[in-house]
Scaffold this motif. Structure first.
Motif, short mmCIF file in Angstrom:
data_model
loop_
_atom_site.label_atom_id
_atom_site.label_comp_id
_atom_site.label_asym_id
_atom_site.label_seq_id
_atom_site.Cartn_x
_atom_site.Cartn_y
_atom_site.Cartn_z
N VAL A 78 0.85 -1.19 0.00
CA VAL A 78 0.00 0.00 0.00
C VAL A 78 0.89 1.24 0.00
O VAL A 78 1.84 1.33 0.78
CB VAL A 78 -0.92 0.03 1.24
N VAL A 79 0.58 2.18 -0.87
CA VAL A 79 1.29 3.47 -0.90
C VAL A 79 0.32 4.56 -0.45
O VAL A 79 -0.79 4.67 -0.98
CB VAL A 79 1.84 3.80 -2.30
N ASP A 80 0.75 5.35 0.54
CA ASP A 80 -0.05 6.48 1.03
C ASP A 80 0.62 7.77 0.57
O ASP A 80 1.76 8.05 0.92
CB ASP A 80 -0.14 6.44 2.55
N LEU A 81 -0.10 8.55 -0.23
CA LEU A 81 0.43 9.80 -0.78
C LEU A 81 0.11 10.96 0.15
O LEU A 81 -1.04 11.19 0.50
CB LEU A 81 -0.16 10.04 -2.16
N GLY A 82 1.15 11.71 0.52
CA GLY A 82 0.99 12.76 1.51
C GLY A 82 0.78 12.17 2.87
O GLY A 82 -0.20 12.47 3.56
N SER A 83 1.69 11.33 3.29
CA SER A 83 1.51 10.47 4.47
C SER A 83 1.63 11.21 5.79
O SER A 83 1.27 10.65 6.84
CB SER A 83 2.50 9.31 4.43
N GLY A 84 2.11 12.44 5.79
CA GLY A 84 2.17 13.21 7.02
C GLY A 84 2.92 12.50 8.13
O GLY A 84 4.01 11.96 7.92
N ALA A 85 2.32 12.45 9.31
CA ALA A 85 2.96 11.81 10.47
C ALA A 85 2.70 10.31 10.52
O ALA A 85 3.10 9.65 11.47
CB ALA A 85 2.47 12.47 11.76
N GLY A 86 2.00 9.76 9.51
CA GLY A 86 1.87 8.31 9.39
C GLY A 86 0.51 7.73 9.72
O GLY A 86 0.35 6.50 9.71
N ASN A 87 -0.49 8.55 9.97
CA ASN A 87 -1.78 8.06 10.44
C ASN A 87 -2.39 6.99 9.52
O ASN A 87 -2.70 5.88 9.96
CB ASN A 87 -2.75 9.24 10.59
N ASP A 88 -2.59 7.32 8.25
CA ASP A 88 -3.20 6.35 7.34
C ASP A 88 -2.30 5.15 7.08
O ASP A 88 -2.80 4.04 6.84
CB ASP A 88 -3.57 7.04 6.02
N CYS A 89 -1.00 5.36 7.14
CA CYS A 89 -0.07 4.23 6.94
C CYS A 89 -0.23 3.19 8.04
O CYS A 89 -0.24 1.98 7.76
CB CYS A 89 1.37 4.74 6.92
N PHE A 90 -0.35 3.63 9.27
CA PHE A 90 -0.46 2.69 10.38
C PHE A 90 -1.81 1.97 10.37
O PHE A 90 -1.89 0.79 10.72
CB PHE A 90 -0.22 3.40 11.71
N VAL A 91 -2.85 2.66 9.94
CA VAL A 91 -4.16 2.01 9.80
C VAL A 91 -4.10 1.00 8.66
O VAL A 91 -4.61 -0.13 8.78
CB VAL A 91 -5.27 3.05 9.56
N ALA A 92 -3.46 1.37 7.54
CA ALA A 92 -3.33 0.45 6.41
C ALA A 92 -2.51 -0.77 6.79
O ALA A 92 -2.83 -1.91 6.39
CB ALA A 92 -2.67 1.16 5.23
N ARG A 93 -1.48 -0.59 7.61
CA ARG A 93 -0.65 -1.72 8.05
C ARG A 93 -1.46 -2.71 8.87
O ARG A 93 -1.27 -3.92 8.76
CB ARG A 93 0.54 -1.22 8.86
N ALA A 94 -2.36 -2.20 9.70
CA ALA A 94 -3.19 -3.08 10.53
C ALA A 94 -4.05 -4.00 9.65
O ALA A 94 -4.37 -5.12 10.06
CB ALA A 94 -4.08 -2.26 11.45
N ILE A 95 -4.39 -3.54 8.46
CA ILE A 95 -5.21 -4.35 7.54
C ILE A 95 -4.32 -5.26 6.69
O ILE A 95 -4.60 -6.45 6.52
CB ILE A 95 -6.05 -3.44 6.63
N ALA A 96 -3.22 -4.72 6.16
CA ALA A 96 -2.33 -5.50 5.29
C ALA A 96 -1.56 -6.55 6.06
O ALA A 96 -1.12 -7.56 5.49
CB ALA A 96 -1.37 -4.57 4.56
N GLY A 97 -1.37 -6.34 7.36
CA GLY A 97 -0.72 -7.34 8.19
C GLY A 97 0.79 -7.35 8.09
O GLY A 97 1.40 -6.56 7.37
N GLU A 98 1.38 -8.30 8.80
CA GLU A 98 2.84 -8.43 8.82
C GLU A 98 3.40 -8.77 7.45
O GLU A 98 4.55 -8.44 7.14
CB GLU A 98 3.25 -9.51 9.83
N SER A 99 2.61 -9.46 6.63
CA SER A 99 3.08 -9.85 5.30
C SER A 99 2.95 -8.74 4.27
O SER A 99 3.45 -8.85 3.15
CB SER A 99 2.31 -11.08 4.81
#
Length: 282
Positions: A78-99
């Motif tokens: 998943v690529v987050d554009l304009g990721s700022g301090a990481g909010n959407d990235c960390f939410v996306a990681r919770a869905i995409a998982g460790e893999s």
């Protein structure tokens, strides 16, 4: 380039002042005369009920929750554009998982520093933050299954180039989901020229149908509006940036400023045809 320079400076200020927000009670820790804090607090939707939410990564700079409709699967990149301090990235990681793999792209160095501080605190080794421009991403072609973005593409002067880049970095049959600001009706010229309003994602907004047409011309299909809501800007805030005459014209023209969350797919076999215009598909 002047717009980009001023936007970078504004968001650098927000990142530097992020730790002050709890002390001062505002949403971004910026100065009182900036529109950004007040306007984004109106646009922002609460993330705190979502898995992966990290309070220190939430600077209240969004206008939707694109991850809610992004159809992220386990193992996705998943690529987050304009990721700022990481909010959407960390939410996306919770869905995409460790893999999965999550890449945050931002063109403000201070935001990259803040995001990496949050990542290191959380101990995530499958999330990375990189410095770069959305109009020319330092990301390989066909990297991601999913691209997300939250109230950022309005800050990009060349939106057609931005969506062309999204198309490039998506794998065939990949998709994006972005939340952004669009217009119905015309803003006063003063608002369009106001850098502070631009940094607040208002002056940079284009017409709703123009926005969807840019996406269509980039080659995407199955374009859908997943969510739409009107944004109300307080009168006293408007009057700080436009004349009384412009204010009256704005109100009489019934111009609407909307947050929309848009989903679209990159074809498996690239084609400029076969678009479905039924209902809320474009």
């Amino acid at each position: 380039m002047d717009i980009k320079k001023n936007v970078r400076e504004k968001y650098g200020e927000i990142a530097r002042n992020a730790d002050k927000k709890k002390a001062c009670g505002c949403s971004c820790g910026c100065s009182d005369d900036s529109i950004v804090g007040a306007e984004y607090s109106m646009m922002n939707e609460s993330y705190d009920h979502l898995n992966g939410y990290e309070e220190d990564a939430d600077l209240k700079l969004g206008c939707g929750m694109p991850t809610e409709f992004a159809a992220i699967s386990k193992g996705d990149t998943v690529v987050d554009l304009g990721s700022g301090a990481g909010n959407d990235c960390f939410v996306a990681r919770a869905i995409a998982g460790e893999s999965g793999q999550v890449i945050g792209l931002d063109f403000t160095p201070e935001m990259i520093v803040k995001a990496n501080q949050n990542r290191e605190k959380l101990g995530y080794n499958n999330v990375q933050f990189i410095l770069g421009d959305i109009e020319q991403m330092p990301i390989d072609t066909e990297t991601a299954e999913v691209v997300v973005s939250n109230c950022v593409l309005n800050l990009v002067p060349d939106k057609a180039k931005a969506f062309a880049e999204i198309f490039r970095i998506l794998k065939k049959s990949g998709h994006f989901c972005v939340s952004d600001i669009v217009l119905k009706g015309n803003l006063p010229e003063k608002m369009k020229e106001d850098v502070v309003m631009y940094a607040g994602c208002v002056a940079g907004a284009v017409q709703r149908e123009e926005y969807l047409e840019i996406i269509r011309k980039a080659g995407f299909e199955n374009i859908q509006i997943k969510k739409e809501r009107i944004i109300e800007i307080p009168d006293d805030l408007l009057k700080k940036h436009i004349s009384e005459q412009d204010y009256n014209e704005l109100k009489s023209n019934n111009t609407g400023i909307y947050s929309i969350t848009v989903y679209a797919e990159k074809p498996g076999i690239v084609s400029m045809n076969n678009y479905n215009y039924a209902d809320e598909q474009y």
